[in-house]
Design an enzyme around this catalytic site. Sequence first.
Site, PDB file in Angstrom:
ATOM      1  CG  HIS A 156      -1.807  -1.040   1.003  1.00  0.00           C
ATOM      2  ND1 HIS A 156      -2.774  -1.103   0.083  1.00  0.00           N
ATOM      3  CD2 HIS A 156      -2.314  -2.252   2.151  1.00  0.00           C
ATOM      4  CE1 HIS A 156      -3.663  -2.290   0.328  1.00  0.00           C
ATOM      5  NE2 HIS A 156      -3.280  -2.814   1.512  1.00  0.00           N
TER       6      HIS A 156
ATOM      7  CG  HIS B  26     -18.779  36.925 -26.467  1.00  0.00           C
ATOM      8  ND1 HIS B  26     -18.615  35.866 -25.399  1.00  0.00           N
ATOM      9  CD2 HIS B  26     -19.693  36.468 -27.248  1.00  0.00           C
ATOM     10  CE1 HIS B  26     -19.405  34.875 -25.912  1.00  0.00           C
ATOM     11  NE2 HIS B  26     -20.439  35.237 -26.441  1.00  0.00           N
TER      12      HIS B  26
END
EC number: 4.2.1.59
Length: 433
Positions: free
Chosen positions: A261, A339
């Site tokens: 792990h 815009h």
Amino acid sequence: MDKQRTLASSASLKGTALHTGENVTLTVRPAPVGHGFKFKRIDLPDEPVVDAKVESVKTVERATTLVEGSVKIHTVEHVISALAGLGVDNALIEMDANEPPIGDGSAAAYVALIKEAGIVEQDAPRSYFTPREPISVQVGDSILTILPDTKFRVSCTQVGPEGRFTQYLSAEITPDFYETEIAPARTFVFYEDVKPLMDKGLIRGGSLENAIVARGDSVLSKEPLRFPDEFVRHKILDIVGDLALSGRRLRGHIVAVKPGHGPNTELARALVKRHSDYVAMAPTPIAAEGGVLDVNEIMRTLPHRYPFLMVDRIIELVEDTRAVGVKAVTINEPYFQGHFPGHPVMPGVLQVEAMAQVASVVMMRRTENIGKIGYFMSADSVKFRKPVFPGDTLFIHCEMLSAKKRLGKAACRCEVNGEVVSEGELLFGLVDK
């Protein structure tokens, strides 16, 4: 286009936790697009939610534990492995304790739970991480390397103390293979490690019903080994679960020697960092043969020029099948003047144009298409999900769905910070200049 998947319904499982020994009920629930895997502690006030991300991993002794603030989730790898192994991308995992039930020590119970809930496609593409060069980590005598690949493969070597139970397996991890060949493999422990683990307050719920104990060259178990190489298969089960904590599906070949792990999660961290490096556009070779094109190479491929060239760089190019382009959106873009004044937003139609240009790059890389020009013919299933602002970096993904002599069809999407902002299927034609 490969779509994200979630659960069709909810399903619950009851059992005993391996390390704490507590009784626990776990419920898997559907989750929206982009949600990933999250754990919810319904036994605590305010029912806190913890992301199943490697950034939350704090301890990795005999299990992977997530910590966020004072909230802990122990031994997450088996349930996450089952979800990722079966092809689920988004799920909420509810628990009334801090550790999932261990079942028989494998992921088989979680596979059954997920199949009971069912799996459905969602209306959004999956996001993959495809490394362009090897990534390697070494923790003690454990070495894990990821090699570039078009599929998800694992080649794993398990080595016990004094070389006992050395086993090797290499396979492509598909949902079918995972369900039948990986999920049933049970967790195991070497006899000499049992007392030290118990002294640390771990494996309180452990027994021969949910773990294999290796003593000398023999095994102690309630049933015979399910596979002659069951130990290495369980190691692969853990790898699938731990690497899912990187937050993205992987296309790569993992070569693992003595994984655990700790090394697994370190590799997941390395994946996250490498992806961040790609996003930050760290210096990379710009040669076409490396799969990366700079703006000069793009302009030799496409006829577009300022102010209508919508691609700064191609960071991934796989033959004539798919590509990923990048567009740095700055306030200097001329369209922001109108815009919109005071609230600049990139027009959606220009995002579609950026998709079309990346698709054109894919098609124009074909030898027979050199010297031609692509004309936009139609756009289907176009969706604009989030606005794009100055300062954003647009990642433009394109995958060819079909390519005939004069026509090309591509599934495309634009992402900002890993989230889809627009998508669509584009059709364009090729003509001589």
